[in-house]
Design a protein around this motif. Structure first.
Motif, PDB file in Angstrom:
ATOM      1  N   GLU A 271     -31.344 -39.623  -7.944  1.00  0.00           N
ATOM      2  CA  GLU A 271     -30.352 -40.317  -8.770  1.00  0.00           C
ATOM      3  C   GLU A 271     -30.857 -40.367 -10.204  1.00  0.00           C
ATOM      4  O   GLU A 271     -32.049 -40.581 -10.446  1.00  0.00           O
ATOM      5  N   ASN A 272     -29.936 -40.192 -11.165  1.00  0.00           N
ATOM      6  CA  ASN A 272     -30.294 -40.156 -12.579  1.00  0.00           C
ATOM      7  C   ASN A 272     -29.261 -40.957 -13.362  1.00  0.00           C
ATOM      8  O   ASN A 272     -28.063 -40.642 -13.321  1.00  0.00           O
ATOM      9  N   SER A 288     -38.028 -45.075 -11.149  1.00  0.00           N
ATOM     10  CA  SER A 288     -38.683 -45.066 -12.460  1.00  0.00           C
ATOM     11  C   SER A 288     -37.729 -45.639 -13.498  1.00  0.00           C
ATOM     12  O   SER A 288     -36.509 -45.486 -13.393  1.00  0.00           O
ATOM     13  N   LEU A 289     -38.296 -46.298 -14.506  1.00  0.00           N
ATOM     14  CA  LEU A 289     -37.491 -46.831 -15.605  1.00  0.00           C
ATOM     15  C   LEU A 289     -37.071 -45.750 -16.591  1.00  0.00           C
ATOM     16  O   LEU A 289     -36.267 -45.996 -17.491  1.00  0.00           O
ATOM     17  N   LEU A 290     -37.609 -44.536 -16.444  1.00  0.00           N
ATOM     18  CA  LEU A 290     -37.303 -43.438 -17.354  1.00  0.00           C
ATOM     19  C   LEU A 290     -36.046 -42.709 -16.888  1.00  0.00           C
ATOM     20  O   LEU A 290     -35.732 -42.678 -15.700  1.00  0.00           O
ATOM     21  N   SER A 291     -35.345 -42.091 -17.840  1.00  0.00           N
ATOM     22  CA  SER A 291     -34.117 -41.359 -17.530  1.00  0.00           C
ATOM     23  C   SER A 291     -34.266 -39.886 -17.855  1.00  0.00           C
ATOM     24  O   SER A 291     -35.040 -39.504 -18.728  1.00  0.00           O
ATOM     25  N   GLU A 357     -28.298 -32.680 -22.661  1.00  0.00           N
ATOM     26  CA  GLU A 357     -27.868 -32.377 -21.292  1.00  0.00           C
ATOM     27  C   GLU A 357     -28.038 -33.595 -20.390  1.00  0.00           C
ATOM     28  O   GLU A 357     -27.189 -33.868 -19.525  1.00  0.00           O
ATOM     29  N   THR A 358     -29.128 -34.340 -20.605  1.00  0.00           N
ATOM     30  CA  THR A 358     -29.342 -35.567 -19.826  1.00  0.00           C
ATOM     31  C   THR A 358     -28.238 -36.574 -20.100  1.00  0.00           C
ATOM     32  O   THR A 358     -27.676 -37.177 -19.172  1.00  0.00           O
ATOM     33  N   GLU A 361     -25.041 -35.740 -18.423  1.00  0.00           N
ATOM     34  CA  GLU A 361     -25.071 -36.002 -16.977  1.00  0.00           C
ATOM     35  C   GLU A 361     -24.849 -37.477 -16.653  1.00  0.00           C
ATOM     36  O   GLU A 361     -24.236 -37.804 -15.627  1.00  0.00           O
ATOM     37  N   ILE A 362     -25.338 -38.366 -17.518  1.00  0.00           N
ATOM     38  CA  ILE A 362     -25.357 -39.784 -17.139  1.00  0.00           C
ATOM     39  C   ILE A 362     -24.362 -40.657 -17.911  1.00  0.00           C
ATOM     40  O   ILE A 362     -24.250 -41.845 -17.616  1.00  0.00           O
ATOM     41  N   LYS A 363     -23.625 -40.090 -18.851  1.00  0.00           N
ATOM     42  CA  LYS A 363     -22.650 -40.895 -19.591  1.00  0.00           C
ATOM     43  C   LYS A 363     -21.456 -41.220 -18.699  1.00  0.00           C
ATOM     44  O   LYS A 363     -21.218 -40.582 -17.673  1.00  0.00           O
TER      45      LYS A 363
END
Length: 488
Positions: A271-272, A288-291, A357-358, A361-363
């Motif tokens: 999951e991201n 993890s707290l990182l994205s 790109e990240t 994906e997560i917006k």
């Protein structure tokens, strides 16, 4: 004071002219800082040559000088150390002068284009959490345990490195994690150091203004791994097409990490989101707290390094879940409103692509990405159009602005970036605003509910360099202020 003769006994290949029977109080390669009692090392640089200042230094009272070319009518009261490469000699001398501190603690180097700062900083956090006293050399800051020291270069000079390593030992440090830049490798700033291990992140388009070609850049990075001893470990990202190239000639223990291929350390993203990552690491699940996908690589790298350093898997996994990103690396700027701000140091095409790109994906489904970015002056111009194309392709609105123009005209840099806008759609979504503060303000004004404003390129930096003068400027401070203003 150190005995010169004892130092010289530990170095081979020197031509020594004059007495060995001297004491030295320090080692210096900057003629402006050299003082009586110092051993001065004359180095040829890109803009100056320390050999030119030897006569003035002798007049100043310097009695021991290392050089590549013995001056005509060399002063007979001076001790001369002549060698083929004074850059390499400086590292050896500094290591010996400070009693080989890199041999007394475990030194791990991190090299690659993107991710060095994050990985080194995360490793420092991780080992502190595991109960070790730990040092750090990074672009953002140098640290001795929790003490923060100013950082001026990704990798300091050889004298600074050994001086700080010595202080880390005095503070009881067991480990030190160091960013190892291609400039530092090429300029022999890490000569004389003994590394416990090395981590390779990736290699993409960067620093070609310095190295001249991508092959030279690859070879500079590879040289670090080539020189690792057989007692060390060498960990590579095998998803990078040059990942295994880095380890071709190393004598160190070879290990790999990956998100897509079989590897010693395999990571899968479950999951991201903006809130963090849910990962599977070699069959063990962690949060993890990182994205972002690129941070999944970073986490795989630090997990691999920790295990190769002999740490327990369960303790490492538990500690990883509490780690936070380095300043200015995918840093969330939260506000009470509905717009999300992100600060990131991305200043290469690949880094900018990874971040955008990240965010895509997560917006949220209806959210837009508004990107503010530029390119540094007096650096590789060929990457500017590529960065423009990436930003215009992967964001909904793109605002081109100044980064650190240095001695270049900011408008000329912007025009180079605009050359990457190859379609009408890209040009229509793009604005060019030279003033960086105004560009950030405009981005926030354009943002609506659920939108993300990404300010890329400067990250942790607290200045903007214009006409070679550094002016106070903090992307984070300005973005937060504009987000607050927009909600009033």
């Amino acid at each position: 004071m150190k005995d010169l003769n004892n130092i010289l006994k530990q170095i081979n290949g020197l031509r020594i002219i004059g007495t060995h029977n001297r004491k030295i109080s320090g080692i210096e390669f900057d003629s402006r800082k050299a003082k009586p009692g110092d051993l001065f090392v004359a180095q040829k640089g890109s803009s100056s040559d320390g050999h030119r200042f030897i006569p003035q230094l002798i007049e100043k009272g310097i009695k021991v000088i290392a050089c590549e070319q013995l001056p005509e009518n060399a002063d007979k009261d001076t001790t001369w150390l002549v060698c083929d490469d004074t850059h390499n000699l400086l590292g050896l001398l500094a290591s010996i002068y400070y009693n080989h501190p890199s041999k007394e603690l475990k030194l791990v180097g991190v090299s690659g284009t993107n991710g060095k700062t994050t990985i080194a900083s995360l490793l420092h956090q991780l080992f502190m959490a595991l109960g070790y006293k730990t040092g750090l050399f990074s672009t953002v800051e140098n640290k001795i345990n929790h003490q923060i020291l100013k950082s001026t270069h990704t990798t300091p000079d050889a004298v600074q490195i050994n001086s700080l390593l010595s202080k880390m030992l005095d503070a009881g440090c067991d480990y030190c994690f160091m960013e190892v830049s291609s400039h530092a490798i090429d300029q022999k700033r890490i000569a004389g150091l003994q590394f416990t291990g090395g981590v390779f992140t990736n290699i993409t388009h960067d620093h070609l203004d310095y190295h001249g070609s991508f092959l030279n850049y690859i070879n500079a990075k590879k040289a670090f791994f080539d020189d690792l001893p057989k007692t060390a470990f060498a960990i590579t990202n095998i998803d990078d097409k040059n990942g295994m190239t880095m380890l071709q000639n190393t004598k160190a223990r070879k290990r790999s990490y990956s998100l897509t291929q079989m590897a010693d350390y395999k990571c899968r993203i479950l999951e991201n989101s903006l809130e963090g990552l849910h990962l599977d690491l070699n069959g063990q699940q962690i949060w993890s707290l990182l994205s972002g996908k690129f941070n999944a690589y970073n986490i795989a790298a630090i997990y691999a390094a920790a295990i190769e350093c002999g740490q327990k898997r369960t303790e490492v996994l538990e500690a990883i879940s509490s780690l936070h990103a380095a300043e200015g690396r995918m840093e969330l700027i939260r506000n009470t409103g509905s717009v999300t701000g992100i600060i990131d140091y991305a200043h290469t095409p690949d880094a900018l692509k990874n971040v955008l790109e990240t965010l895509q994906e997560i917006k949220s489904d209806k959210g837009q990405i508004i990107c503010v970015a530029g390119a540094g002056g007096d650096r590789d111009r060929s990457k500017r159009p590529e960065m423009g194309n990436i930003a215009a392709s992967l964001s909904d609105r793109f605002i081109i602005t100044s980064d650190n123009p240095r001695s270049e005209n900011p408008e000329d840099i912007i025009k180079d970036i605009e050359k990457g806008l190859t379609t009408n759609s890209q040009r229509q979504k793009t604005l060019s605003i030279t003033n960086r503060k105004e560009a950030i303000r405009t981005a926030v004004q354009l943002a609506g509910d659920g939108d993300i404003v990404l300010v890329a390129g400067k990250g942790h930096e607290k200045y903007q360099e214009i006409n070679k003068i550094k002016h106070s400027f903090d992307d984070k401070e300005i973005l937060l202020s504009e987000l607050k203003t927009s909600q009033k």
